[in-house]
Design a protein around this motif. Structure first.
Motif, PDB file in Angstrom:
ATOM      1  N   GLY A   1      31.223  43.973  43.630  1.00 23.37           N
ATOM      2  CA  GLY A   1      32.654  43.795  43.665  1.00 23.37           C
ATOM      3  C   GLY A   1      33.130  42.870  42.576  1.00 23.37           C
ATOM      4  O   GLY A   1      32.324  42.382  41.786  1.00 23.37           O
ATOM      5  N   PRO A   2      34.439  42.681  42.462  1.00 21.44           N
ATOM      6  CA  PRO A   2      35.485  43.127  43.377  1.00 21.44           C
ATOM      7  C   PRO A   2      35.708  44.633  43.283  1.00 21.44           C
ATOM      8  O   PRO A   2      35.219  45.289  42.377  1.00 21.44           O
ATOM      9  N   VAL A   3      36.472  45.153  44.253  1.00 21.94           N
ATOM     10  CA  VAL A   3      36.723  46.586  44.309  1.00 21.94           C
ATOM     11  C   VAL A   3      38.205  46.851  44.495  1.00 21.94           C
ATOM     12  O   VAL A   3      38.963  45.993  44.963  1.00 21.94           O
ATOM     13  N   MET A   4      38.593  48.070  44.093  1.00 29.88           N
ATOM     14  CA  MET A   4      39.933  48.583  44.345  1.00 29.88           C
ATOM     15  C   MET A   4      39.819  49.689  45.382  1.00 29.88           C
ATOM     16  O   MET A   4      39.023  50.623  45.205  1.00 29.88           O
ATOM     17  N   LEU A   5      40.583  49.606  46.454  1.00 27.52           N
ATOM     18  CA  LEU A   5      40.630  50.645  47.481  1.00 27.52           C
ATOM     19  C   LEU A   5      41.849  51.510  47.181  1.00 27.52           C
ATOM     20  O   LEU A   5      42.990  51.113  47.441  1.00 27.52           O
ATOM     21  N   VAL A   6      41.600  52.683  46.601  1.00 20.16           N
ATOM     22  CA  VAL A   6      42.659  53.501  46.003  1.00 20.16           C
ATOM     23  C   VAL A   6      42.964  54.704  46.896  1.00 20.16           C
ATOM     24  O   VAL A   6      42.064  55.465  47.266  1.00 20.16           O
ATOM     25  N   THR A   7      44.230  54.878  47.233  1.00 19.05           N
ATOM     26  CA  THR A   7      44.675  56.022  48.033  1.00 19.05           C
ATOM     27  C   THR A   7      45.679  56.822  47.219  1.00 19.05           C
ATOM     28  O   THR A   7      46.755  56.322  46.878  1.00 19.05           O
ATOM     29  N   TYR A   8      45.311  58.066  46.892  1.00 19.81           N
ATOM     30  CA  TYR A   8      46.207  58.933  46.125  1.00 19.81           C
ATOM     31  C   TYR A   8      47.215  59.608  47.046  1.00 19.81           C
ATOM     32  O   TYR A   8      46.908  59.962  48.181  1.00 19.81           O
ATOM     33  N   GLU A   9      48.433  59.782  46.526  1.00 21.15           N
ATOM     34  CA  GLU A   9      49.467  60.477  47.279  1.00 21.15           C
ATOM     35  C   GLU A   9      49.106  61.955  47.428  1.00 21.15           C
ATOM     36  O   GLU A   9      48.373  62.518  46.633  1.00 21.15           O
ATOM     37  N   ASP A  10      49.639  62.565  48.460  1.00 16.42           N
ATOM     38  CA  ASP A  10      49.468  64.002  48.718  1.00 16.42           C
ATOM     39  C   ASP A  10      48.012  64.373  48.981  1.00 16.42           C
ATOM     40  O   ASP A  10      47.581  65.501  48.697  1.00 16.42           O
ATOM     41  N   THR A  11      47.240  63.425  49.491  1.00 15.41           N
ATOM     42  CA  THR A  11      45.869  63.737  49.901  1.00 15.41           C
ATOM     43  C   THR A  11      45.656  63.229  51.319  1.00 15.41           C
ATOM     44  O   THR A  11      46.300  62.268  51.748  1.00 15.41           O
ATOM     45  N   ASP A  12      44.759  63.888  52.032  1.00  9.60           N
ATOM     46  CA  ASP A  12      44.467  63.502  53.406  1.00  9.60           C
ATOM     47  C   ASP A  12      43.226  62.615  53.494  1.00  9.60           C
ATOM     48  O   ASP A  12      42.830  62.211  54.584  1.00  9.60           O
ATOM     49  N   THR A  13      42.592  62.355  52.364  1.00 13.84           N
ATOM     50  CA  THR A  13      41.378  61.550  52.374  1.00 13.84           C
ATOM     51  C   THR A  13      41.714  60.072  52.428  1.00 13.84           C
ATOM     52  O   THR A  13      42.817  59.647  52.049  1.00 13.84           O
ATOM     53  N   GLY A  14      40.756  59.304  52.893  1.00  9.67           N
ATOM     54  CA  GLY A  14      40.928  57.867  52.954  1.00  9.67           C
ATOM     55  C   GLY A  14      40.840  57.241  51.579  1.00  9.67           C
ATOM     56  O   GLY A  14      40.663  57.928  50.566  1.00  9.67           O
ATOM     57  N   PRO A  15      40.932  55.919  51.519  1.00  6.41           N
ATOM     58  CA  PRO A  15      40.884  55.258  50.213  1.00  6.41           C
ATOM     59  C   PRO A  15      39.533  55.441  49.521  1.00  6.41           C
ATOM     60  O   PRO A  15      38.486  55.488  50.159  1.00  6.41           O
ATOM     61  N   ILE A  16      39.580  55.567  48.204  1.00  4.47           N
ATOM     62  CA  ILE A  16      38.391  55.642  47.360  1.00  4.47           C
ATOM     63  C   ILE A  16      38.070  54.240  46.871  1.00  4.47           C
ATOM     64  O   ILE A  16      38.957  53.522  46.411  1.00  4.47           O
ATOM     65  N   CYS A  17      36.816  53.872  46.964  1.00  5.56           N
ATOM     66  CA  CYS A  17      36.402  52.528  46.556  1.00  5.56           C
ATOM     67  C   CYS A  17      35.982  52.554  45.091  1.00  5.56           C
ATOM     68  O   CYS A  17      34.986  53.184  44.731  1.00  5.56           O
ATOM     69  N   TRP A  18      36.762  51.892  44.226  1.00  8.36           N
ATOM     70  CA  TRP A  18      36.413  51.751  42.818  1.00  8.36           C
ATOM     71  C   TRP A  18      35.784  50.373  42.611  1.00  8.36           C
ATOM     72  O   TRP A  18      36.442  49.351  42.842  1.00  8.36           O
ATOM     73  N   ILE A  19      34.544  50.353  42.180  1.00  3.89           N
ATOM     74  CA  ILE A  19      33.868  49.079  41.897  1.00  3.89           C
ATOM     75  C   ILE A  19      34.220  48.654  40.481  1.00  3.89           C
ATOM     76  O   ILE A  19      33.974  49.383  39.521  1.00  3.89           O
ATOM     77  N   ILE A  20      34.808  47.495  40.338  1.00 10.04           N
ATOM     78  CA  ILE A  20      35.172  46.984  39.017  1.00 10.04           C
ATOM     79  C   ILE A  20      33.923  46.412  38.354  1.00 10.04           C
ATOM     80  O   ILE A  20      33.304  45.475  38.867  1.00 10.04           O
ATOM     81  N   LEU A  21      33.557  46.996  37.221  1.00 14.48           N
ATOM     82  CA  LEU A  21      32.363  46.571  36.503  1.00 14.48           C
ATOM     83  C   LEU A  21      32.681  45.587  35.388  1.00 14.48           C
ATOM     84  O   LEU A  21      31.877  44.707  35.073  1.00 14.48           O
ATOM     85  N   ARG A  22      33.837  45.788  34.792  1.00 13.59           N
ATOM     86  CA  ARG A  22      34.270  44.892  33.705  1.00 13.59           C
ATOM     87  C   ARG A  22      35.781  44.855  33.692  1.00 13.59           C
ATOM     88  O   ARG A  22      36.445  45.889  33.833  1.00 13.59           O
ATOM     89  N   LEU A  23      36.332  43.667  33.508  1.00 17.01           N
ATOM     90  CA  LEU A  23      37.781  43.522  33.430  1.00 17.01           C
ATOM     91  C   LEU A  23      38.088  42.298  32.588  1.00 17.01           C
ATOM     92  O   LEU A  23      37.792  41.168  32.973  1.00 17.01           O
ATOM     93  N   ASP A  24      38.652  42.524  31.404  1.00 12.10           N
ATOM     94  CA  ASP A  24      39.028  41.413  30.542  1.00 12.10           C
ATOM     95  C   ASP A  24      40.283  41.789  29.777  1.00 12.10           C
ATOM     96  O   ASP A  24      40.977  42.742  30.138  1.00 12.10           O
TER      97      ASP A  24
END
Length: 254
Positions: free
Chosen positions: A210-233
Motif C-alpha cells: 500500500g497505500p491503495v486506491m479503492l476505485v468504483t467505476y460508474e455504470d458497473t455492478d462490481t465492487g471497488p477495484i483495489c489499485w496498489i500505488i507503486l510509485r507516486l511523486d
C-alpha cells in the motif's frame, strides 16, 4: 511492480563535461551482459545484449541522453543479476524488440528489469556488483512480492499528490484526470469512464502492500477495484490492480 534498486547494483551519476552516456561498469570478477528498455518512438522497446568484461565499462547509449528513465537487466549468460519490477521482452541472442506485451506469443521471453533515473547532467552509470542469482525459467519469472504498507501512511498527502492530469506512458492518447475523489479517463480527449475512489493503507489481495486506491467505476455492478500505488511523486504515478502483474505507468501532465 514495487520500485526499488537492488542493493548489489547502484546507479551513480558523475559530471563528465565532454559527453553524457548511459554506461555500465562491471565491478565483478566475471563477464556480464546487459540489456536495456526504454520508451521508443513507436512503443516500449528493449535491446541487448552488450558484453561488459570484468573491471571494464561499456557505453550502451551515447549521450546526452534524451530520456529521463531507462531500464536494465544483467546476466552472466548462465545466471541473472537481481532485477526490479519492470517487465520487457528479451531473447537469448542479440535483439531489438518493439513492444513490451505478448512477449511469449511473439517468441520472446518476458523478464524483469530495474529502473535507471537519469541525472540532471543527462547521463547515468550503472555499476554491477555482487553475485548473480540463478536465472528463472524463460517466460516464468516470478511475480514480485508486494512490499508491506508503511505504518502511519499520510493518506491526505497521498490524495494531494494524486490531484491533476496524468498521461499514460504507453499510450499518449490516454489521459486520467483526478479531482478530489473523482477519476475521469479520457481517450483522444473524449471522456470514456468516470469513477470515484477512496484511499486506504492496504486492501484484501494486496498482500499488505500500500497505500491503495479503492476505485468504483460508474455504470458497473462490481465492487471497488483495489489499485496498489507503486510509485507516486512529482513526475510519475505507477499502480497495479491487486492480483495483476502488469502495472500502469503515468506521467504528470498539465
Amino acid at each position: 511492480m514495487r520500485l526499488f534498486l537492488i542493493a548489489c547494483c547502484a546507479v551513480l551519476w558523475a559530471a563528465v563535461p565532454a559527453r553524457a552516456d548511459l554506461s555500465f561498469c562491471n565491478d565483478t570478477a566475471g563477464r556480464a551482459v546487459v540489456a536495456i528498455g526504454y520508451k521508443g518512438a513507436k512503443d516500449w522497446t528493449s535491446e541487448g545484449w552488450w558484453e561488459v568484461t570484468a573491471g571494464d565499462c561499456a557505453t550502451v547509449v551515447p549521450g546526452p541522453l534524451p530520456l529521463t528513465h531507462y531500464y536494465w537487466r544483467g546476466s552472466t549468460g548462465e545466471e541473472d543479476f537481481p532485477a526490479g519490477d519492470f517487465y520487457f521482452c528479451t531473447s537469448e541472442t542479440a535483439f531489438t524488440i518493439v513492444g513490451d506485451t505478448e512477449c511469449e506469443a511473439r517468441g520472446h521471453a518476458r523478464e524483469r528489469f530495474s529502473e535507471i533515473v537519469v541525472g540532471q547532467t543527462g547521463e547515468a552509470t550503472v555499476r554491477i556488483t555482487g553475485p548473480a542469482a540463478p536465472a528463472p525459467v524463460a517466460g516464468q519469472a516470478p511475480a514480485p512480492e508486494p512490499e508491506p504498507a508503511a505504518e502511519g501512511i499520510d493518506l491526505q498527502a497521498v490524495s494531494r499528490s494524486l490531484q491533476g492530469v496524468w498521461h499514460d506512458l504507453e499510450d499518449d492518447a490516454l489521459t486520467t484526470i483526478i479531482r478530489e475523489d473523482r477519476i475521469e479517463d479520457r481517450y483522444l480527449g473524449i471522456v470514456v469512464a468516470n469513477a470515484a475512489f477512496t484511499l486506504a493503507p492496504t486492501c484484501d489481495g494486496a498482500g499488505g502492500a500500500g497505500p491503495v486506491m479503492l476505485v468504483t467505476y460508474e455504470d458497473t455492478d462490481t465492487g471497488p477495484i483495489c489499485w496498489i500505488i507503486l510509485r507516486l511523486d512529482d513526475h510519475e504515478w505507477h499502480f497495479v490492480p491487486a492480483g495483476y502483474d502488469d502495472p500502469s505507468r503515468m506521467r504528470r501532465g498539465v
